[in-house]
Design a protein around this motif. Structure first.
Motif, mmCIF file in Angstrom:
data_model
loop_
_atom_site.group_PDB
_atom_site.id
_atom_site.type_symbol
_atom_site.label_atom_id
_atom_site.label_comp_id
_atom_site.label_asym_id
_atom_site.label_seq_id
_atom_site.Cartn_x
_atom_site.Cartn_y
_atom_site.Cartn_z
ATOM 1 N N GLY A 51 0.717 -1.326 0.175
ATOM 2 C CA GLY A 51 0.088 -0.134 -0.053
ATOM 3 C C GLY A 51 0.642 1.213 0.015
ATOM 4 O O GLY A 51 0.307 2.561 0.317
ATOM 5 N N VAL A 52 2.182 1.151 -0.273
ATOM 6 C CA VAL A 52 2.926 2.466 -0.233
ATOM 7 C C VAL A 52 3.725 2.417 -1.749
ATOM 8 O O VAL A 52 4.273 1.266 -2.071
ATOM 9 C CB VAL A 52 3.934 2.307 0.964
ATOM 10 C CG1 VAL A 52 4.933 3.288 0.730
ATOM 11 C CG2 VAL A 52 3.313 2.363 2.191
ATOM 12 N N LEU A 53 3.949 3.551 -1.978
ATOM 13 C CA LEU A 53 4.517 3.731 -3.281
ATOM 14 C C LEU A 53 6.179 3.538 -3.194
ATOM 15 O O LEU A 53 6.818 4.077 -2.139
ATOM 16 C CB LEU A 53 4.233 4.936 -4.161
ATOM 17 C CG LEU A 53 2.767 5.237 -4.632
ATOM 18 C CD1 LEU A 53 2.918 6.686 -5.168
ATOM 19 C CD2 LEU A 53 2.293 4.235 -5.674
ATOM 20 N N THR A 54 6.997 2.788 -4.084
ATOM 21 C CA THR A 54 8.350 2.408 -3.755
ATOM 22 C C THR A 54 9.097 3.585 -4.428
ATOM 23 O O THR A 54 10.113 3.813 -4.417
ATOM 24 C CB THR A 54 8.607 1.169 -4.327
ATOM 25 O OG1 THR A 54 8.410 1.225 -5.951
ATOM 26 C CG2 THR A 54 7.734 0.020 -3.951
ATOM 27 N N GLY A 55 8.273 4.297 -5.566
ATOM 28 C CA GLY A 55 8.949 5.454 -6.242
ATOM 29 C C GLY A 55 9.460 4.932 -7.605
ATOM 30 O O GLY A 55 10.109 5.486 -8.473
#
Length: 204
Positions: free
Chosen positions: A147-151
């Motif tokens: 649920g978190v963007l890695t970039g």
């Protein structure tokens, strides 16, 4: 509209988004408005070296796009970005969208074409726009974990030849379709060349 030709094949109408349906680039505007001008400007200063390398031919447009995403979106909650994208769309729509372009999208739907946006901008940012238009969406996919963007980018940046590849991935053999394409930059070149009907900078 009279420029649409009769065809016995199913019609796929593909619209580039930024600059074609809009007056300006949506992703940089999203970053500026949702992150704040001060944070956006500071980020651009930190990206001055990659930008200079791009302008002098030592870094590709795709690499610069990855630098931009990595710097501004790494660690962002996907849920938060979804909420921000929804708000951005509702707030900016009247100033961003070209009225004559919106009429053409509506017309293509009315004549029974399958209509899609095909854009290099992040998919997550453009989803509310596609939903409001009532069309499908093909765009650059952002990599996420828990649920978190890695970039990072999942797959390739959706521009040039990748636009044609993604259209075929979603809609199948393009030779079996009558393809109508609207675009406005070199990033749309291959998609325009693949079409039976090409509309370059049609709404400008």
């Amino acid at each position: 509209m009279k420029h649409n030709r009769l065809t016995s094949k199913p019609v796929l109408a593909a619209f580039d988004f930024d600059g074609t349906l809009t007056y300006r680039d949506s992703f940089t505007l999203f970053l500026k408005t949702e992150l704040g001008f001060a944070r956006y400007s500071a980020g651009l200063r930190r990206l001055s070296i990659p930008t200079f390398k791009h302008l002098t031919g030592f870094r590709t447009r795709d690499q610069l796009k990855e630098d931009l995403i990595r710097h501004f979106l790494t660690g962002f909650s996907v849920a938060e970005l979804v909420d921000r994208s929804d708000y951005f769309c509702s707030k900016i729509w009247p100033r961003l969208m070209r009225p004559n372009a919106l009429k053409e999208v509506e017309h293509q739907l009315q004549v029974g074409a399958t209509v899609t946006l095909c854009s290099a901008s992040p998919e997550i940012v453009l989803r509310p726009f596609a939903k409001r238009l009532g069309v499908s969406l093909i765009a650059t996919r952002l990599e996420e974990h828990d649920g978190v963007l890695t970039g990072g980018i999942q797959g390739k940046n959706c521009r040039q030849a990748e636009k044609v590849a993604r259209l075929a991935e979603v809609h199948g053999d393009l030779s079996l379709l009558h393809l109508r394409v609207w675009g406005d930059t070199a990033g749309d070149k291959q998609m325009l060349e693949a079409a039976q009907e090409r509309y370059y900078r049609w709404f400008h």
